[in-house]
Motif scaffolding. Structure first.
Motif, short mmCIF file in Angstrom:
data_model
loop_
_atom_site.label_atom_id
_atom_site.label_comp_id
_atom_site.label_asym_id
_atom_site.label_seq_id
_atom_site.Cartn_x
_atom_site.Cartn_y
_atom_site.Cartn_z
N GLU A 184 21.25 -88.52 -26.02
CA GLU A 184 20.25 -88.40 -27.08
C GLU A 184 19.12 -89.40 -26.83
O GLU A 184 18.95 -90.36 -27.56
N THR A 185 18.39 -89.18 -25.77
CA THR A 185 17.22 -90.00 -25.49
C THR A 185 15.96 -89.18 -25.71
O THR A 185 14.86 -89.67 -25.48
N MET A 186 16.13 -87.94 -26.13
CA MET A 186 15.00 -87.05 -26.31
C MET A 186 14.43 -87.22 -27.72
O MET A 186 14.61 -86.39 -28.59
N VAL A 187 13.80 -88.35 -27.95
CA VAL A 187 13.23 -88.66 -29.26
C VAL A 187 11.77 -88.19 -29.27
O VAL A 187 11.06 -88.37 -28.31
N PRO A 219 7.89 -90.50 -23.03
CA PRO A 219 9.34 -90.68 -23.05
C PRO A 219 10.15 -89.39 -23.14
O PRO A 219 11.18 -89.27 -22.49
N LEU A 220 9.69 -88.43 -23.91
CA LEU A 220 10.46 -87.20 -24.06
C LEU A 220 10.51 -86.41 -22.76
O LEU A 220 11.59 -86.02 -22.30
N LEU A 221 9.39 -86.19 -22.14
CA LEU A 221 9.37 -85.44 -20.89
C LEU A 221 10.13 -86.20 -19.80
O LEU A 221 10.88 -85.61 -19.03
N ALA A 222 9.98 -87.51 -19.76
CA ALA A 222 10.71 -88.33 -18.78
C ALA A 222 12.21 -88.21 -19.01
O ALA A 222 13.00 -88.13 -18.05
N ALA A 223 12.65 -88.19 -20.27
CA ALA A 223 14.08 -88.07 -20.58
C ALA A 223 14.63 -86.72 -20.15
O ALA A 223 15.75 -86.62 -19.64
#
Length: 143
Positions: A50-53, A64-68
């Motif tokens: 759950e790193t897709m914040v 951050p979302l695309l990188a995750a």
């Protein structure tokens, strides 16, 4: 199609009709596009972190979302996208949405996604390949 891909596809199709809920992570409460990807992969024994914040209404899946998304899987060339892969969908030319590929239909991809449109539910439909910003395989295997 491998067994794990089949399980992901079956799980995604089994969620069709579940209501859309922003930040939703369970079918009992409702799912958003990230929750749909998590739930379908969990059915195949794949746990995604759950790193897709993200914030509702962001103009695009950047930073951050695309990188995750990329960090947890392996990118797939657009011509190699197969059932079980996840695609980052362009909305108004911006990467803003995730969908799970459940099959191919000519030049189009058959997808399951959590739709914010009407009706606000998990739905199956078609996506043109030119509307794909990026494809990712979270299963760690080929087709």
């Amino acid at each position: 199609m491998t067994e794990r891909r089949r399980l992901v596809v079956e799980a995604a199709r089994g969620l069709v009709g579940i209501r859309f809920r922003p930040m939703g992570r369970t079918a009992a409460v409702g799912l958003d596009c990230v929750g749909l990807v998590f739930a379908a992969h969990a059915a195949a024994g794949v746990t995604l972190k759950e790193t897709m914040v993200y914030r509702i209404g962001e103009t695009e899946m950047s930073g951050p979302l695309l990188a995750a998304v990329v960090a947890q899987g392996r990118t797939v060339a657009p011509e190699d996208v197969a059932a079980g892969d996840v695609v980052v969908v362009l909305v108004n030319r911006h990467p803003r949405h995730l969908a799970l590929v459940v099959g191919l239909s000519g030049a189009s991809l058959r997808i399951v996604h959590a739709s914010t449109g009407f009706p606000r539910k998990v739905a199956e439909g078609l996506l043109e390949r030119e509307d794909v910003a990026l494809a990712v395989n979270f299963l760690g295997e080929d087709t």
